[in-house]
Write an enzyme that holds these catalytic residues in place. Structure first.
Site, PDB file in Angstrom:
ATOM      1  N   ARG A   1      13.340   4.730  12.229  1.00  0.00           N
ATOM      2  CA  ARG A   1      12.087   5.501  12.206  1.00  0.00           C
ATOM      3  C   ARG A   1      11.258   5.196  13.461  1.00  0.00           C
ATOM      4  O   ARG A   1      11.796   4.758  14.472  1.00  0.00           O
ATOM      5  CB  ARG A   1      11.345   5.197  10.905  1.00  0.00           C
TER       6      ARG A   1
ATOM      7  N   ARG B   1       7.466   0.816  13.391  1.00  0.00           N
ATOM      8  CA  ARG B   1       8.008   0.244  12.147  1.00  0.00           C
ATOM      9  C   ARG B   1       9.153  -0.727  12.423  1.00  0.00           C
ATOM     10  O   ARG B   1       9.702  -1.341  11.491  1.00  0.00           O
ATOM     11  CB  ARG B   1       8.517   1.353  11.217  1.00  0.00           C
TER      12      ARG B   1
ATOM     13  N   LEU C   1      12.456   0.845   1.238  1.00  0.00           N
ATOM     14  CA  LEU C   1      13.241   1.980   0.749  1.00  0.00           C
ATOM     15  C   LEU C   1      13.921   2.686   1.910  1.00  0.00           C
ATOM     16  O   LEU C   1      15.103   3.058   1.839  1.00  0.00           O
ATOM     17  CB  LEU C   1      12.318   2.961   0.018  1.00  0.00           C
ATOM     18  N   SER C   2      13.161   2.913   2.972  1.00  0.00           N
ATOM     19  CA  SER C   2      13.687   3.636   4.137  1.00  0.00           C
ATOM     20  C   SER C   2      14.270   2.648   5.146  1.00  0.00           C
ATOM     21  O   SER C   2      13.984   1.444   5.094  1.00  0.00           O
ATOM     22  CB  SER C   2      12.563   4.450   4.793  1.00  0.00           C
TER      23      SER C   2
ATOM     24  N   PRO D   1       0.795  -1.227   0.000  1.00  0.00           N
ATOM     25  CA  PRO D   1       0.000   0.000   0.000  1.00  0.00           C
ATOM     26  C   PRO D   1       0.828   1.279   0.000  1.00  0.00           C
ATOM     27  O   PRO D   1       1.871   1.361   0.645  1.00  0.00           O
ATOM     28  CB  PRO D   1      -0.816  -0.105   1.297  1.00  0.00           C
ATOM     29  N   ASN D   2       0.301   2.225  -0.740  1.00  0.00           N
ATOM     30  CA  ASN D   2       0.828   3.594  -0.842  1.00  0.00           C
ATOM     31  C   ASN D   2       2.114   3.705  -1.661  1.00  0.00           C
ATOM     32  O   ASN D   2       2.567   4.816  -1.937  1.00  0.00           O
ATOM     33  CB  ASN D   2       1.031   4.231   0.554  1.00  0.00           C
TER      34      ASN D   2
HETATM   35  C1  DQA Z   1       8.253   1.137   3.621  1.00  0.00           C
HETATM   36  C2  DQA Z   1       8.373   1.353   5.133  1.00  0.00           C
HETATM   37  C3  DQA Z   1       7.035   1.136   5.800  1.00  0.00           C
HETATM   38  O1  DQA Z   1       7.151   1.355   7.214  1.00  0.00           O
HETATM   39  C4  DQA Z   1       6.006   2.101   5.254  1.00  0.00           C
HETATM   40  O2  DQA Z   1       4.748   1.842   5.825  1.00  0.00           O
HETATM   41  C5  DQA Z   1       5.933   2.076   3.769  1.00  0.00           C
HETATM   42  C6  DQA Z   1       7.171   2.005   3.003  1.00  0.00           C
HETATM   43  C7  DQA Z   1       9.580   1.476   2.901  1.00  0.00           C
HETATM   44  O3  DQA Z   1       9.713   1.084   1.739  1.00  0.00           O
HETATM   45  O4  DQA Z   1      10.441   2.147   3.458  1.00  0.00           O
HETATM   46  O5  DQA Z   1       4.869   2.220   3.183  1.00  0.00           O
HETATM   47  O6  DQA Z   1       7.969  -0.226   3.373  1.00  0.00           O
END
Ligand code: DQA
Length: 152
Positions: A108, A112, A102-103, A11-12
């Protein structure tokens, strides 16, 4: 025989490029997909790159990999931190999986820091931006070829 890899995005991630570029960078998902396909062509790996905002669709795709792919690269997005269903699907399919973020999720928010996917992944790459997908592709090719981790 050609190796096929599913690259699944949660998602997103369809919003990459516009979404918090200070955290996720300026590349959009289509560009990351094209980079993966190009690297796949070089390496003899067919890359099937997909994104969904829906947990059940991701579960369906993981199940599809049982017959349709040799391995999976997955950025589960926020479902990393919540989804027992994705954890179970990966266990059920029994294919090598590399989790990519990616992050750097460990630098963070505390929510997470835990991933339901990591314990069932062969490896985890985080904090390296889009390069993480390409590193995962190269590592997964070696895993699929049956080369032990120390021999990569
Ligand atoms: C993510 C890290 C997740 O915590 C976050 O909800 C994302 C992107 C990343 O690629 O850094 O949607 O998976």
């Amino acid at each position: 025989m050609a190796v096929t890899v599913f690259v699944l995005n949660g998602p997103n991630l369809n919003l990459l490029g516009q979404r918090e570029p200070g955290i996720y960078g300026g590349k959009n998902l289509a560009e990351i997909g094209e980079d993966c396909r190009a690297a796949g062509r070089e390496a003899g790996v067919a890359v099937d790159f997909r994104q969904s905002n829906h947990e059940g669709v991701l579960v369906d795709w993981i199940q599809e990999a049982a017959d349709g792919a040799d391995g999976i690269i997955i950025n589960p997005g926020a479902y990393s931190h919540t989804s027992v269903a994705i954890h179970d699907a990966i266990r059920a399919v029994g294919k090598p999986v590399i989790e990519v973020h990616l992050s750097n999720i460990f630098a963070r928010e505390a929510f997470r820091h835990h991933s339901y996917v990591s314990p069932v992944a062969s490896g985890v790459i985080c904090g390296l931006g889009p390069a993480g997908y390409l590193l995962a592709l190269s590592a997964l090719k070696e895993l699929v070829a049956g080369r032990a981790k120390g021999d990569v």
